[in-house]
Design an enzyme around this catalytic site. Structure first.
Site, PDB file in Angstrom:
ATOM      1  N   GLU A  13     -13.255  -5.165  10.503  1.00 41.63           N
ATOM      2  CA  GLU A  13     -11.850  -4.954  10.881  1.00 41.63           C
ATOM      3  C   GLU A  13     -11.676  -3.536  11.393  1.00 41.63           C
ATOM      4  OE1 GLU A  13      -8.832  -3.925   8.358  1.00 41.63           O
ATOM      5  OE2 GLU A  13     -10.110  -2.789   7.020  1.00 41.63           O
TER       6      GLU A  13
ATOM      7  N   GLU B  19       0.819  -1.215   0.000  1.00 45.32           N
ATOM      8  CA  GLU B  19       0.000   0.000   0.000  1.00 45.32           C
ATOM      9  C   GLU B  19       0.853   1.266   0.000  1.00 45.32           C
ATOM     10  OE1 GLU B  19      -3.731  -0.559   2.603  1.00 45.32           O
ATOM     11  OE2 GLU B  19      -2.301  -2.059   3.283  1.00 45.32           O
TER      12      GLU B  19
ATOM     13  N   ARG C 119     -10.226   3.578  12.799  1.00 43.81           N
ATOM     14  CA  ARG C 119     -11.419   3.536  11.941  1.00 43.81           C
ATOM     15  C   ARG C 119     -11.895   2.090  11.854  1.00 43.81           C
ATOM     16  NH1 ARG C 119     -10.261   3.641   6.182  1.00 43.81           N
ATOM     17  NH2 ARG C 119     -11.062   1.530   6.326  1.00 43.81           N
TER      18      ARG C 119
ATOM     19  N   TYR D 195      -9.645   3.797  -4.634  1.00 43.09           N
ATOM     20  CA  TYR D 195      -8.701   4.881  -4.914  1.00 43.09           C
ATOM     21  C   TYR D 195      -8.851   5.509  -6.294  1.00 43.09           C
ATOM     22  CZ  TYR D 195      -6.924   2.845  -0.674  1.00 43.09           C
ATOM     23  OH  TYR D 195      -6.832   2.358   0.597  1.00 43.09           O
TER      24      TYR D 195
ATOM     25  N   SER E 110      -6.426  -2.446   2.151  1.00 45.13           N
ATOM     26  CA  SER E 110      -6.879  -1.953   0.851  1.00 45.13           C
ATOM     27  C   SER E 110      -7.574  -3.035   0.032  1.00 45.13           C
ATOM     28  CB  SER E 110      -5.717  -1.348   0.045  1.00 45.13           C
ATOM     29  OG  SER E 110      -5.354  -0.107   0.588  1.00 45.13           O
TER      30      SER E 110
ATOM     31  N   GLY F   4      -6.801   5.401   5.900  1.00 44.45           N
ATOM     32  CA  GLY F   4      -6.489   6.177   4.694  1.00 44.45           C
ATOM     33  C   GLY F   4      -6.876   7.640   4.852  1.00 44.45           C
TER      34      GLY F   4
ATOM     35  N   ASP G 237     -14.346  -0.751  10.319  1.00 47.40           N
ATOM     36  CA  ASP G 237     -15.181  -1.094   9.161  1.00 47.40           C
ATOM     37  C   ASP G 237     -16.271  -2.063   9.609  1.00 47.40           C
ATOM     38  OD1 ASP G 237     -13.382   0.412   7.752  1.00 47.40           O
ATOM     39  OD2 ASP G 237     -12.396  -1.275   6.755  1.00 47.40           O
TER      40      ASP G 237
ATOM     41  N   ASN H  85      -8.724  -0.215  11.600  1.00 46.63           N
ATOM     42  CA  ASN H  85      -7.489   0.324  11.018  1.00 46.63           C
ATOM     43  C   ASN H  85      -6.849   1.307  11.984  1.00 46.63           C
ATOM     44  OD1 ASN H  85      -7.786  -0.529   7.943  1.00 46.63           O
ATOM     45  ND2 ASN H  85      -9.782   0.033   8.755  1.00 46.63           N
TER      46      ASN H  85
HETATM   47  N1  LIG Z   1     -17.194 -10.743   6.000  1.00 49.33           N
HETATM   48  C1  LIG Z   1     -17.431  -9.870   5.021  1.00 49.33           C
HETATM   49  N2  LIG Z   1     -18.671  -9.748   4.473  1.00 49.33           N
HETATM   50  C2  LIG Z   1     -18.920  -8.878   3.478  1.00 49.33           C
HETATM   51  N3  LIG Z   1     -17.973  -8.079   2.926  1.00 49.33           N
HETATM   52  C3  LIG Z   1     -16.735  -8.155   3.429  1.00 49.33           C
HETATM   53  C4  LIG Z   1     -16.384  -9.028   4.513  1.00 49.33           C
HETATM   54  N4  LIG Z   1     -15.087  -8.871   4.795  1.00 49.33           N
HETATM   55  C5  LIG Z   1     -14.628  -7.940   3.945  1.00 49.33           C
HETATM   56  N5  LIG Z   1     -15.603  -7.501   3.113  1.00 49.33           N
HETATM   57  C6  LIG Z   1     -15.460  -6.515   2.024  1.00 49.33           C
HETATM   58  O1  LIG Z   1     -14.086  -6.488   1.657  1.00 49.33           O
HETATM   59  C7  LIG Z   1     -13.512  -5.202   1.923  1.00 49.33           C
HETATM   60  C8  LIG Z   1     -12.114  -5.367   2.513  1.00 49.33           C
HETATM   61  O2  LIG Z   1     -12.184  -6.069   3.732  1.00 49.33           O
HETATM   62  P1  LIG Z   1     -11.615  -5.529   5.097  1.00 49.33           P
HETATM   63  O3  LIG Z   1     -11.871  -6.582   6.117  1.00 49.33           O
HETATM   64  O4  LIG Z   1     -12.134  -4.169   5.375  1.00 49.33           O
HETATM   65  O5  LIG Z   1     -10.052  -5.523   4.836  1.00 49.33           O
HETATM   66  P2  LIG Z   1      -9.011  -4.415   4.321  1.00 49.33           P
HETATM   67  O6  LIG Z   1      -9.742  -3.126   4.167  1.00 49.33           O
HETATM   68  O7  LIG Z   1      -7.979  -4.384   5.409  1.00 49.33           O
HETATM   69  O8  LIG Z   1      -8.444  -4.957   3.062  1.00 49.33           O
HETATM   70  C9  LIG Z   1     -14.498  -4.515   2.859  1.00 49.33           C
HETATM   71  O9  LIG Z   1     -14.421  -3.121   2.697  1.00 49.33           O
HETATM   72  C10 LIG Z   1     -15.821  -5.097   2.431  1.00 49.33           C
HETATM   73  O10 LIG Z   1     -16.316  -4.439   1.275  1.00 49.33           O
HETATM   74 MG   LIG Z   2     -11.129  -2.300   5.506  1.00 49.17          MG
END
Ligand SMILES: Nc1ncnc2c1ncn2[C@@H]1O[C@H](COP(=O)(O)OP(=O)(O)O)[C@@H](O)[C@H]1O
Ligand SMILES: [Mg+2]
Length: 341
Positions: free
Chosen positions: A294, A35, A280, A241, A171, A300, A282, A296
């Site tokens: 998750e 990233e 932040r 992005y 990301s 970002g 999610d 952060n």
């Molecule tokens: N269990 C889940 N169910 C539905 N969508 C998910 C799930 N896990 C991740 N996502 C989708 O994938 C994206 C990336 O996952 P995330 O856990 O936020 O990891 P990162 O942002 O660190 O790559 C999320 O923004 C969401 O859109």
């Molecule tokens: Mg995320």
């Protein structure tokens, strides 16, 4: 004290901190992670925002010149805007603490737990936060036991659709939605390209939101939730992005009580993981209930990122918010108590 701010209507008293600013802020961005480019964009934006408040800012990458450079500027505060492994797993913050350099953000030990999705999910689930059903699978186990042996068991445990992602990533790199058993092996390989442990979890259908928690010296407060609506339906790297490919709604178009629950969860996550200054979380809102994806520790800060948007929606310019965080870090200082033997 925790305070919740939900959009402009339900505001809490957020007086500006009245602390002296340091002579210099070193914004750390870049680093050797997948990233890197995003981090450089985030760093540039934070640096500009701080300069707009009259602060003196040095933008720096992470290389062998960093430690001597920090030694030359004893009054400086570091603002790490490094995404991905080295920036968010706490390693660099451990070094900053070791050097006695004040910095914005969480300490290394808290970052180590927060950055690993399988560990963070377990910790927040224990604290009562709703999380997806999740299994963590190291690459060696997957290779030794064979994909076929595990696919059926994962299907039984988690069900389809499921989400596969690197345990330590960002990301959305290496993340895929898996709808059938046949797609699972390739998705695992995709996640392992970014790290030795993959998490496989239930796919949460609903409205995606992200909630920043900021502590400007008065205790953690949640900023208004940002709702994420990617045009493609998938919030992947491109949707994140590339300007114009995702709609960010702030405040999110969710009922006020649901927004309040999202803020509550983000504050609980921040608190349970022992995070500091800024995080932040999610989430996906499923049937009115926020489900944790998750958190952060170095969110970002690009032109298409959620935190700057949420900050503006809360009535603070990004410059004001970042300057306050810097002032808090300067007042705290760099020396941390040594871990007792
Ligand atoms: N269990 C889940 N169910 C539905 N969508 C998910 C799930 N896990 C991740 N996502 C989708 O994938 C994206 C990336 O996952 P995330 O856990 O936020 O990891 P990162 O942002 O660190 O790559 C999320 O923004 C969401 O859109
Ligand atoms: Mg995320």
């Amino acid at each position: 004290m925790s305070a919740v701010q939900q959009g402009p209507d339900v505001s809490v008293p957020v007086e500006p901190v009245d602390l002296p600013l340091p002579e210099l802020v070193v914004v750390l961005a870049g680093g050797l992670s997948h990233e890197r480019d995003v981090s450089l964009r985030s760093g540039r934006r934070v640096a500009q925002a701080l300069r707009s408040r009259g602060l003196d800012v040095l933008e720096s990458d992470v290389d062998s010149s960093l430690v001597p450079r920090l030694a030359e500027v004893p009054g400086a505060v570091v603002f790490p805007v490094l995404h991905g492994e080295a920036g968010e797993d706490g390693a660099l913050r451990e070094v900053l603490a070791l050097l006695g350099v004040p910095f914005v953000g969480s300490v290394g030990s808290a970052c180590r737990v927060a950055f690993d999705k399988s560990i963070a999910t377990t910790v927040v689930a224990d604290a009562g936060v709703t999380v997806p059903t999740q299994v963590a699978l190291p690459h060696e186990i997957f290779r030794e036991l064979g994909a076929q042996a595990l696919v059926a068991a994962l299907g039984d445990q988690i069900g389809f659709p499921m989400m596969v992602k690197p345990s330590r990533g960002g990301s959305a790199l290496g993340c895929s939605k898996v709808s059938t058993p046949e797609e699972l092996p390739a998705a695992m390989v995709g996640a392992y390209a970014y790290g030795p442990v993959a998490v496989v979890e239930s796919f949460v259908e609903g409205t995606e939101v992200t909630v920043a928690v900021v502590d400007r010296g008065h205790g953690p407060a949640a900023l208004p939730a940002v709702e994420i609506r990617p045009d493609s339906g998938v919030y992947d790297y491109t949707a994140r992005y590339t300007a114009g490919t995702t709609r960010f709604l702030c405040p999110a178009e969710i009922p006020a009580d649901v927004a309040a629950r999202c803020a509550e969860v983000a504050l609980r996550v921040h608190d349970e993981l022992g995070l500091r200054d800024l995080s932040r979380t999610d989430l996906v809102v499923r049937d009115g209930e926020p489900v944790f994806l998750e958190v952060n520790v170095a969110p970002g800060m690009t032109e298409t990122s959620a935190v700057p948007l949420a900050s503006e929606a809360a009535g603070w310019s990004l410059g004001k918010m970042c300057a306050d965080l810097v002032a808090v870090a300067a007042a705290r200082g760099g020396r941390t108590a040594p871990v007792p033997a």
